[in-house]
Design an enzyme around this catalytic site. Structure first.
Site, PDB file in Angstrom:
ATOM      1  N   GLU A 347       0.833  -1.200   0.000  1.00 19.98           N
ATOM      2  CA  GLU A 347       0.000   0.000   0.000  1.00 19.98           C
ATOM      3  C   GLU A 347       0.869   1.252   0.000  1.00 19.98           C
ATOM      4  O   GLU A 347       0.495   2.276  -0.569  1.00 19.98           O
ATOM      5  CB  GLU A 347      -0.931  -0.003   1.211  1.00 19.98           C
ATOM      6  CG  GLU A 347      -2.070   1.010   1.111  1.00 19.98           C
ATOM      7  CD  GLU A 347      -3.121   0.815   2.191  1.00 19.98           C
ATOM      8  OE1 GLU A 347      -4.216   0.302   1.874  1.00 19.98           O
ATOM      9  OE2 GLU A 347      -2.850   1.171   3.356  1.00 19.98           O
ATOM     10  N   HIS A 378       7.021 -27.267   3.904  1.00 17.18           N
ATOM     11  CA  HIS A 378       6.193 -28.390   3.472  1.00 17.18           C
ATOM     12  C   HIS A 378       5.041 -27.935   2.581  1.00 17.18           C
ATOM     13  O   HIS A 378       4.085 -28.695   2.366  1.00 17.18           O
ATOM     14  CB  HIS A 378       5.672 -29.145   4.693  1.00 17.18           C
ATOM     15  CG  HIS A 378       6.760 -29.719   5.539  1.00 17.18           C
ATOM     16  ND1 HIS A 378       7.312 -30.963   5.313  1.00 17.18           N
ATOM     17  CD2 HIS A 378       7.448 -29.194   6.591  1.00 17.18           C
ATOM     18  CE1 HIS A 378       8.263 -31.199   6.198  1.00 17.18           C
ATOM     19  NE2 HIS A 378       8.365 -30.131   6.990  1.00 17.18           N
ATOM     20  N   LYS A 493     -13.371   2.117  -3.279  1.00 14.55           N
ATOM     21  CA  LYS A 493     -14.510   2.536  -2.454  1.00 14.55           C
ATOM     22  C   LYS A 493     -15.542   3.290  -3.283  1.00 14.55           C
ATOM     23  O   LYS A 493     -16.754   3.079  -3.150  1.00 14.55           O
ATOM     24  CB  LYS A 493     -14.026   3.426  -1.313  1.00 14.55           C
ATOM     25  CG  LYS A 493     -13.266   2.707  -0.212  1.00 14.55           C
ATOM     26  CD  LYS A 493     -12.843   3.697   0.860  1.00 14.55           C
ATOM     27  CE  LYS A 493     -12.083   3.021   1.987  1.00 14.55           C
ATOM     28  NZ  LYS A 493     -11.648   4.006   3.015  1.00 14.55           N
TER      29      LYS A 493
END
Length: 526
Positions: A347, A378, A493
Site C-alpha cells: 500500500e 512443506h 470505495k
C-alpha cells in the site's frame, strides 16, 4: 539541493552494469567465514546476515552511493522531524507529514520540534489516558473485540498474536474486519457480551466496513439488553464523527499525520495490547520501536539496519528483476506478521508515479507474502528452490522460544531444530546442489537474508515493527514516490458505492459494466 531521480542517478547506472554479472553464490568457497562475518550488521537487538545475497563489495559500495545520491538519511530525518512528505507536486494531494515515529518518540530522549514534538506530546497524553482507563475498567471485562479494517486490524492483530506465548493473560481478544456478516457472527457466538469491551477503530470515523460491523454489534448488544455506552469505545481522529464521548464509554485519538498502516504504536494498537497484556507491555513495545527509529537516523548505511536492508531489496527488485519477496518468520508467534507487512509495503510503495507527478519508469513495490517456517517448507518452499521464478527471502529467527518450554529429541531441542532449518534453507537457496538427475538438481543463486534476535518479546517486537516500517519508507524515498497515500483504496470505495446504488434501485445505465456483472451472477438489483 535538487536530487537526481532514481532512474537518472550515477549509482543506478553503475548498478545496472554490475547486475549483468552478479555474485555467483554457488562458486566454491563463496560463503566463507570471512564473507559471513563481513556481510553482516548489528542493529539494536538484531543481527542481520546478508552473506547469502547476490552482492559483493562493489555492489554494496554502489548501493551506499545510491543512498547518498537520493538523500535517504536527510529524507528520514525530515520525516521524523515533521516535514511534509505526503504530497504530489503540482496536483491535489494530502500535503501532510508522516509522524508515526512520533507516537513512540516520547518514551526516549528523542528531541524534535514543531509538529513532531506536538504529536509526541499528544501521544504521551493519550498513553496516560489509556493507562488510567485500563486501571479503572480492565478488571470488569474478560474480552475485547477490535472492529477495524486495514491498518486498524492487520498491525494490531499481528502484534497481539506475536506476544500471546510470551505474555500470560486471562483476556480474550477478537478482531473483526470483513464486511462479511459471518465474520462478526462467528465472534458473537463465542463471547459473553456482558463481559465484552468493543473498540471501534476508524481514523476518519466514516469507514464503511467498520461502521457496518459496529452497527451489527450494537444491534446484537441492544437485543441482549446491554447499553452501547457501557461497552463500546472508539479510536479515531479528533473531530471525526466518532469523536463523541457522549456516545462511547471512552474515545482515544490519533491524528491525520498517522497513516493507518503505520498506526500500530498509536492508540490503534495500544488499546487492544494494553487490555490484553497490560499497559507496561505496550510501553516496552514503544521503547523497542523508538530505539530502532534512532538507528534509522544513522547517516551511514553500514550502520543503519533498515536502510541497508531497503537497499538490498532495491538491488533485488530493480537490478536483478525479482518481482516478489517472501518474508518467512521461523516463529509461530509471527504468523500474521507477513500479512501486516504485505499491506505496509504494497500500500505504501505500490505506486507508478514519482512525487513530481511523472511516471516512474521502473519497478516499485515487490509482491510481499509469507508464512511461518518450518510449515512453509512443506508447502511452497519447493517453488522457492526449483521454480522458474527466483523469489528473494527474508528469514526471521530467534535464539530461544517465548515460553521456554522445550524437549530434547534425537539429541537436539525443538528450538535448535527450528533454527537449524532456517539456516539450512538460506544456505540451500544460495548454494544449490548439483545432481546428474535433473529432477534432483538445484541451481542455487537464490538470494536471501537472515534477521535474528535472542527472543520474541515486547521490546524486540517493537524493534522488528519499526525496522520494517523504516525499511519500507527508505525504499519509497529511494524511488522518489509517495509512500504515505493510497489512492487505489479510494477508487475501489468509490466504485463500490456506485454498485450499491444499483442495488438500491438506480438506473442500470449509470453503471452498465457493473449491471452486466450483477446480471451474470443472478444478483437482483432492480
Amino acid at each position: 539541493m535538487e536530487r537526481k531521480r532514481f532512474i537518472d542517478c550515477d549509482s543506478t547506472k553503475i548498478l545496472q552494469e554490475l547486475a549483468l554479472n552478479p555474485l555467483d553464490l554457488t562458486a566454491p568457497g563463496v560463503l566463507s567465514a570471512e564473507r559471513i562475518k563481513k556481510f553482516s550488521l548489528l542493529g539494536g537487538g538484531f543481527t542481520f546476515s546478508f552473506a547469502t545475497e547476490r552482492l559483493d563489495d562493489a555492489i554494496l559500495a554502489a548501493l551506499i552511493s545510491l543512498a547518498e545520491e537520493r538523500g535517504l538519511h536527510e529524507s528520514m530525518l525530515a520525516m521524523q522531524q515533521g516535514q511534509v512528505v505526503n504530497y504530489i507536486e503540482g496536483f491535489p494531494s494530502e500535503m501532510r507529514p508522516a509522524l508515526h515515529t512520533a507516537t513512540r518518540a516520547w518514551v526516549t530522549d528523542s528531541s524534535f520540534t514543531g509538529e513532531a514534538e506536538d504529536i509526541a506530546v499528544r501521544s504521551r497524553v493519550e498513553a496516560q489516558r489509556l493507562k488510567d482507563f485500563l486501571t479503572k475498567v480492565r478488571s470488569q471485562f474478560t474480552t475485547i473485540v477490535q472492529i477495524g479494517i486495514g491498518g486498524s486490524e492487520l498491525g494490531p492483530k499481528a502484534l497481539y498474536r506475536a506476544l500471546r506465548a510470551y505474555c500470560p493473560t486471562d483476556k480474550h481478544v477478537h478482531f473483526i474486519s470483513n464486511i462479511d456478516p459471518d465474520n462478526g457472527a462467528e465472534v458473537l457466538d463465542t463471547i459473553d457480551c456482558a463481559k465484552a469491551l468493543v473498540v471501534v477503530v476508524s481514523k476518519s470515523g466514516t469507514t464503511i466496513e467498520t461502521a457496518v460491523n459496529e452497527a451489527f454489534f450494537a444491534d446484537y448488544f441492544a437485543k441482549k439488553g446491554l447499553s452501547f455506552k457501557d461497552h463500546f469505545i472508539a479510536v479515531t481522529c479528533e473531530g471525526s464523527p466518532m469523536d463523541d464521548t457522549g456516545k462511547y464509554l471512552e474515545v482515544f485519538h490519533l491524528w491525520e499525520s498517522i497513516g493507518g498502516r503505520f498506526s500500530s504504536t498509536s492508540m490503534v494498537g495500544g488499546v487492544v495490547l494494553g487490555f490484553a497484556y497490560g499497559f507496561e507491555v505496550f510501553l516496552q513495545l514503544l521503547q523497542g520501536a523508538s530505539a530502532m527509529d534512532q538507528i534509522a537516523l544513522q547517516p551511514n548505511a553500514r550502520e543503519n539496519l533498515p536502510m541497508l536492508s531497503a537497499l538490498i531489496s532495491i538491488w533485488n527488485r530493480n537490478f536483478l528483476g525479482y518481482p516478489t519477496e517472501a518474508v518467512i518468520p521461523y516463529s509461530s508467534g509471527l504468523e500474521f506478521f507477513p500479512a501486516h507487512l504485505q499491506q505496509c509495503c504494497m500500500e505504501s510503495n505500490g505506486k507508478s508515479i514519482v512525487q513530481d507527478g511523472r511516471r516512474v519508469g521502473f519497478s516499485t513495490s515487490p509482491v510481499i507474502w509469507g508464512e511461518p517456517g518450518t510449515n512453509g517448507q512443506h508447502s511452497f518452499f519447493q517453488c522457492l528452490h526449483q521454480g522458474t521464478d527466483i523469489i528473494p527471502v527474508e528469514f526471521i529467527g530467534f535464539e530461544k522460544s517465548q515460553k521456554g518450554e522445550d524437549i530434547s529429541f534425537q539429541g537436539t531441542t525443538s528450538s535448535q531444530k527450528l533454527f537449524a532449518n532456517m539456516i539450512a534453507q538460506a544456505i540451500a537457496l544460495a548454494c544449490g546442489s548439483e545432481n546428474t538427475n535433473p529432477n534432483k538438481n538445484f541451481d542455487g543463486n537464490r538470494p536471501s537474508s537472515v534477521l535474528v534476535s535472542s527472543q520474541l518479546n515486547p521490546y524486540s517486537l517493537g524493534e522488528l515493527l519499526s525496522y520494517y516500517e523504516n525499511k519500507i519508507v527508505f525504499q519509497g524515498f529511494c524511488w522518489g514516490i509517495n509512500s504515505f497515500d493510497q489512492e487505489g483504496v479510494s477508487l475501489g470505495k468509490a466504485l463500490a458505492n456506485r454498485v450499491l446504488e444499483l442495488l438500491e434501485g438506480a438506473d442500470a445505465s449509470n453503471f452498465p459494466e457493473a449491471a452486466s456483472l450483477l446480471t451474470l451472477f443472478n444478483i437482483k438489483f432492480r
